[in-house]
Design a protein around this motif. Structure first.
Motif, PDB file in Angstrom:
ATOM      1  N   ILE A  26     -74.786  10.094  -6.898  1.00 58.41           N
ATOM      2  CA  ILE A  26     -74.834   9.724  -8.472  1.00 58.41           C
ATOM      3  C   ILE A  26     -73.415   9.176  -8.750  1.00 58.41           C
ATOM      4  N   LEU A  27     -72.392   9.734  -8.235  1.00 54.86           N
ATOM      5  CA  LEU A  27     -71.148   9.132  -8.506  1.00 54.86           C
ATOM      6  C   LEU A  27     -70.678   7.838  -7.726  1.00 54.86           C
ATOM      7  N   ASP A  28     -71.418   7.692  -6.670  1.00 57.68           N
ATOM      8  CA  ASP A  28     -71.143   6.452  -6.087  1.00 57.68           C
ATOM      9  C   ASP A  28     -72.479   5.414  -5.960  1.00 57.68           C
ATOM     10  N   LYS A  29     -73.200   5.453  -7.107  1.00 59.71           N
ATOM     11  CA  LYS A  29     -74.451   4.868  -7.327  1.00 59.71           C
ATOM     12  C   LYS A  29     -74.541   3.414  -6.960  1.00 59.71           C
ATOM     13  N   PHE A  30     -73.373   2.815  -7.080  1.00 64.09           N
ATOM     14  CA  PHE A  30     -73.350   1.322  -6.827  1.00 64.09           C
ATOM     15  C   PHE A  30     -73.095   1.238  -5.475  1.00 64.09           C
ATOM     16  N   GLY A  31     -72.396   1.918  -4.678  1.00 64.29           N
ATOM     17  CA  GLY A  31     -72.035   1.704  -3.300  1.00 64.29           C
ATOM     18  C   GLY A  31     -73.460   1.984  -2.507  1.00 64.29           C
ATOM     19  N   GLN A  32     -74.341   2.948  -2.826  1.00 63.98           N
ATOM     20  CA  GLN A  32     -75.341   3.327  -2.590  1.00 63.98           C
ATOM     21  C   GLN A  32     -76.511   2.295  -2.462  1.00 63.98           C
ATOM     22  N   ALA A  33     -76.551   1.825  -3.639  1.00 66.84           N
ATOM     23  CA  ALA A  33     -77.433   0.562  -4.187  1.00 66.84           C
ATOM     24  C   ALA A  33     -77.029  -0.528  -3.320  1.00 66.84           C
ATOM     25  N   ASP A  34     -75.989  -0.732  -3.190  1.00 62.44           N
ATOM     26  CA  ASP A  34     -75.595  -2.083  -2.180  1.00 62.44           C
ATOM     27  C   ASP A  34     -76.093  -1.764  -0.708  1.00 62.44           C
TER      28      ASP A  34
END
Length: 165
Positions: A26-34
Motif C-alpha cells: 500500500i505504501l509503495d503502490k507505485f513501485g509494485q505497480a511498476d
C-alpha cells in the motif's frame, strides 16, 4: 515444543508477514505497480487480465493485509490460508523473486496453515467448542423432554392388569 504451539507460531508469523507485505504494498503502490507493468504475463489471465497494474497492486495489498489480520487472529484459518497461498502463488508466478523473498515464506506458511491448521488459540477452535457445547446441551434437553414424555405417558395409561382382554 508441541506441534500445536509450532503451528500457532507459524500462523502468527504468517499473519504478521501478510500484514507487513500488504502495508508495504500500500505504501509503495507505485513501485509494485511498476513491477506488474514490467512483467506483463498476468494480463492474459482471466480474472486479473482486465485490471491496470495499480488496480491489481491495490487489490492484492488490501487482500494481503486483510488476510494477515484474520490469520493473526485465527479466524477462518484454513480457508484464508488457502486464499493467501493463491494470492502469493500468483505473485510468485508473475514476478518471481522480484516481488521479494517474503513471498516464498508466505506461501510455505499459508500451505502449512491450510493443511495442518492454525495450532492452538485460534478463534475457529473456540467457536467450534462453543458449537459442540451447544449441540451437547440441545441433546441433553431433548433427552430430558423424551424422558418427561415417557413418564407422563406411563402415569396416564392404565396398568396392564386393569385392561380388559
Amino acid at each position: 515444543m508441541s506441534t500445536r504451539r509450532l503451528l500457532l507460531w507459524l500462523r502468527l508469523l504468517t499473519g504478521a508477514g501478510f500484514m507487513y507485505q500488504g502495508a508495504i504494498h500500500i505504501l509503495d503502490k507505485f513501485g509494485q505497480a511498476d513491477l506488474f507493468a514490467a512483467h506483463t504475463g498476468w494480463q492474459a489471465w482471466p480474472l486479473v487480465g482486465g485490471m491496470r497494474p495499480l488496480e491489481l497492486t491495490l487489490w492484492i495489498a488490501l487482500l494481503e493485509f486483510g488476510l494477515g489480520v484474520f490469520l493473526f487472529g485465527g479466524l477462518l484459518t484454513r480457508i484464508l490460508a488457502a486464499l493467501g497461498a493463491i494470492i502469493v502463488g500468483f505473485q510468485l508466478l508473475v514476478l518471481g523473486l522480484a516481488g521479494g523473498p517474503l513471498n516464498v515464506l508466505l506461501v510455505v506458511g499459508s500451505v502449512v496453515a491450510c493443511v495442518r491448521g492454525g495450532g492452538g488459540g485460534t478463534m475457529d477452535a473456540a467457536l467450534g467448542a462453543m458449537q459442540r457445547r451447544s449441540i451437547e446441551r440441545e441433546r441433553e434437553r431433548d433427552a430430558e423432554r423424551a424422558r418427561a414424555r415417557a413418564e407422563r405417558a406411563a402415569q396416564t395409561s392404565p396398568p396392564e392388569s386393569s385392561r380388559p382382554s
